[in-house]
Design a protein around this motif. Sequence first.
Motif, PDB file in Angstrom:
ATOM      1  N   ASP A   1     -24.010   9.496  -5.331  1.00  0.00           N
ATOM      2  CA  ASP A   1     -23.926  10.326  -6.522  1.00  0.00           C
ATOM      3  C   ASP A   1     -22.651  10.161  -7.331  1.00  0.00           C
ATOM      4  N   HIS A   2     -21.555   9.757  -6.692  1.00  0.00           N
ATOM      5  CA  HIS A   2     -20.267   9.754  -7.364  1.00  0.00           C
ATOM      6  C   HIS A   2     -19.441   8.523  -7.001  1.00  0.00           C
ATOM      7  N   TRP A   3     -18.415   8.313  -7.823  1.00  0.00           N
ATOM      8  CA  TRP A   3     -17.314   7.435  -7.482  1.00  0.00           C
ATOM      9  C   TRP A   3     -16.088   8.310  -7.237  1.00  0.00           C
ATOM     10  N   TYR A   4     -15.185   7.806  -6.407  1.00  0.00           N
ATOM     11  CA  TYR A   4     -13.970   8.553  -6.085  1.00  0.00           C
ATOM     12  C   TYR A   4     -12.795   7.596  -6.290  1.00  0.00           C
ATOM     13  N   ALA A   5     -11.791   8.060  -7.037  1.00  0.00           N
ATOM     14  CA  ALA A   5     -10.719   7.163  -7.445  1.00  0.00           C
ATOM     15  C   ALA A   5      -9.352   7.785  -7.199  1.00  0.00           C
ATOM     16  N   ILE A   6      -8.368   6.905  -7.006  1.00  0.00           N
ATOM     17  CA  ILE A   6      -6.977   7.342  -6.903  1.00  0.00           C
ATOM     18  C   ILE A   6      -6.125   6.536  -7.873  1.00  0.00           C
ATOM     19  N   ASN A   7      -5.015   7.159  -8.267  1.00  0.00           N
ATOM     20  CA  ASN A   7      -4.017   6.481  -9.083  1.00  0.00           C
ATOM     21  C   ASN A   7      -3.011   5.777  -8.190  1.00  0.00           C
TER      22      ASN A   7
ATOM     23  N   GLY B   1      -4.379  17.619  -2.421  1.00  0.00           N
ATOM     24  CA  GLY B   1      -3.738  18.223  -1.262  1.00  0.00           C
ATOM     25  C   GLY B   1      -2.245  18.333  -1.468  1.00  0.00           C
ATOM     26  N   PRO B   2      -1.544  19.053  -0.605  1.00  0.00           N
ATOM     27  CA  PRO B   2      -0.132  19.352  -0.817  1.00  0.00           C
ATOM     28  C   PRO B   2       0.834  18.213  -0.492  1.00  0.00           C
ATOM     29  N   THR B   3       0.413  17.216   0.258  1.00  0.00           N
ATOM     30  CA  THR B   3       1.345  16.165   0.669  1.00  0.00           C
ATOM     31  C   THR B   3       1.787  15.335  -0.529  1.00  0.00           C
ATOM     32  N   ASP B   4       3.094  15.136  -0.642  1.00  0.00           N
ATOM     33  CA  ASP B   4       3.680  14.352  -1.726  1.00  0.00           C
ATOM     34  C   ASP B   4       3.863  12.913  -1.255  1.00  0.00           C
ATOM     35  N   PRO B   5       3.072  11.961  -1.764  1.00  0.00           N
ATOM     36  CA  PRO B   5       3.195  10.572  -1.303  1.00  0.00           C
ATOM     37  C   PRO B   5       4.324   9.846  -2.008  1.00  0.00           C
ATOM     38  N   TYR B   6       4.632   8.671  -1.481  1.00  0.00           N
ATOM     39  CA  TYR B   6       5.649   7.805  -2.096  1.00  0.00           C
ATOM     40  C   TYR B   6       5.004   6.853  -3.096  1.00  0.00           C
ATOM     41  N   ASP B   7       3.988   6.106  -2.663  1.00  0.00           N
ATOM     42  CA  ASP B   7       3.316   5.146  -3.549  1.00  0.00           C
ATOM     43  C   ASP B   7       1.934   4.831  -2.986  1.00  0.00           C
ATOM     44  N   VAL B   8       0.929   5.604  -3.394  1.00  0.00           N
ATOM     45  CA  VAL B   8      -0.445   5.387  -2.937  1.00  0.00           C
ATOM     46  C   VAL B   8      -1.016   4.161  -3.642  1.00  0.00           C
ATOM     47  N   GLU B   9      -1.705   3.308  -2.885  1.00  0.00           N
ATOM     48  CA  GLU B   9      -2.221   2.060  -3.438  1.00  0.00           C
ATOM     49  C   GLU B   9      -3.723   1.859  -3.255  1.00  0.00           C
TER      50      GLU B   9
ATOM     51  N   LEU C   1      -5.922   7.921   2.075  1.00  0.00           N
ATOM     52  CA  LEU C   1      -5.061   7.379   1.037  1.00  0.00           C
ATOM     53  C   LEU C   1      -4.008   6.497   1.691  1.00  0.00           C
ATOM     54  N   SER C   2      -3.922   5.271   1.190  1.00  0.00           N
ATOM     55  CA  SER C   2      -2.978   4.306   1.745  1.00  0.00           C
ATOM     56  C   SER C   2      -1.656   4.400   0.979  1.00  0.00           C
ATOM     57  N   ASP C   3      -0.733   5.197   1.516  1.00  0.00           N
ATOM     58  CA  ASP C   3       0.587   5.368   0.908  1.00  0.00           C
ATOM     59  C   ASP C   3       1.502   4.265   1.440  1.00  0.00           C
ATOM     60  N   THR C   4       1.223   3.038   0.971  1.00  0.00           N
ATOM     61  CA  THR C   4       1.849   1.853   1.560  1.00  0.00           C
ATOM     62  C   THR C   4       2.507   0.950   0.528  1.00  0.00           C
ATOM     63  N   GLY C   5       2.578   1.394  -0.719  1.00  0.00           N
ATOM     64  CA  GLY C   5       3.236   0.593  -1.732  1.00  0.00           C
ATOM     65  C   GLY C   5       4.737   0.539  -1.506  1.00  0.00           C
TER      66      GLY C   5
ATOM     67  N   ASP D   1       7.865  -5.974  11.833  1.00  0.00           N
ATOM     68  CA  ASP D   1       8.652  -7.095  11.333  1.00  0.00           C
ATOM     69  C   ASP D   1       9.282  -6.804   9.979  1.00  0.00           C
ATOM     70  N   GLY D   2       9.621  -5.558   9.723  1.00  0.00           N
ATOM     71  CA  GLY D   2      10.287  -5.219   8.478  1.00  0.00           C
ATOM     72  C   GLY D   2       9.331  -4.760   7.395  1.00  0.00           C
ATOM     73  N   PRO D   3       9.856  -4.315   6.253  1.00  0.00           N
ATOM     74  CA  PRO D   3       9.034  -3.730   5.191  1.00  0.00           C
ATOM     75  C   PRO D   3       8.068  -4.736   4.556  1.00  0.00           C
ATOM     76  N   HIS D   4       6.935  -4.203   4.088  1.00  0.00           N
ATOM     77  CA  HIS D   4       5.944  -4.976   3.343  1.00  0.00           C
ATOM     78  C   HIS D   4       5.402  -4.123   2.211  1.00  0.00           C
ATOM     79  N   ASP D   5       5.043  -4.772   1.118  1.00  0.00           N
ATOM     80  CA  ASP D   5       4.311  -4.112   0.041  1.00  0.00           C
ATOM     81  C   ASP D   5       2.830  -4.331   0.312  1.00  0.00           C
ATOM     82  N   THR D   6       2.096  -3.248   0.531  1.00  0.00           N
ATOM     83  CA  THR D   6       0.699  -3.351   0.954  1.00  0.00           C
ATOM     84  C   THR D   6      -0.189  -2.546   0.016  1.00  0.00           C
TER      85      THR D   6
END
Length: 340
Positions: free
Chosen positions: A53-59, A82-90, A102-106, A135-140
């Motif tokens: 019935d729907h699509w679901y999207a994130i910024n 929801g109340p959680t403040d993410p850093y960079d959802v991707e 939600l993948s807060d992995t940017g 193995d250290g930070p990654h942009d995902t």
Amino acid sequence: MLVLLFVGLLAGAGWVPASATPSASADPNLPVDACVMNDKRLNELSGLVADADHWYAINDGGTKSTVYVLSKECTVEKVISGPTDPYDVEDLARSADGTFWLSDTGDNDKKRTTVALIALTPAGKTTLYRLTYPDGPHDTEALLLDKNNVPYLIAKNPLGVADIYRPAGALASPGPTALEHVGAIHLTSTQTPGGPIPPLVGSVTVTGAASTADGSVVAVRTYTDAYLYPVPDGDLLAALGKQPLRVGLPNEKQGEAVAFEPNGALLSASEGVGQPIRVLAGAADLVAPKPAPAAGKGETDGAPAEAPARKAGLPTLPAIGLTVAILLVFLLFARRRKRT
């Protein structure tokens, strides 16, 4: 003449040029516009999932854990927050019980000591799961859930080697839970136009991922293309190590979102107000496993064994040896003919 023969021999031996994609031939059909996303609240659409019935999207980014509920005419019908403040959802995935992940992995600057997954219920309750890379930070920017809801993160790499990570143990809240490196996807450049950077780089940069509702097919996308992997036995990691089918997603301004409709159609979308959400009908059927033919006279039981995936641009040693041997024979023969 010798050059042409050499190229022909290499092709016959199984070599493909480095500019080719490590996949089967792309389906000739192209995605078509379903509707245009004009709501300014979704100016950085980065992740999608779909139901009947729907699509679901994130910024991309954001200061709240927010999912926009869309009609299939690209209008926002509801906002789940929801109340959680993410850093960079991707990216966005959804488990069978309806929970949004939600993948807060940017991490464009590669400076985060932890990344996170945020589980958001339709009622707006959030649970935070922090994660650490080995193995250290990654942009995902790509997230997949397997049939057991184990998350897989696929890192963004402009060099075409997209590393795959999953939790080394059960997720803990708030954590952190250690991730383990479990594999990589190897991509080579395509000529598909689109994206914010040249296709030479953009066509190998992973920006999103999606799974069909039953988990039988997954898609991993770049700025310009989608790679479809059949998962007939539920083993997601093994599937990502095999040969995918590439389908082009041309001329998207900044294509980062991808999803499957319940009927197997593939959705794709780009960041930016006024950009379309597009659909490629029947995409999952292109790679869905077919029933094995019944064994009969002259046949063996079961489906034929799959050939191992081969990296583009890297011929096998036997192929090289055969090619060189044939070429040497030809050169000697040509030289003898010249002397006579």
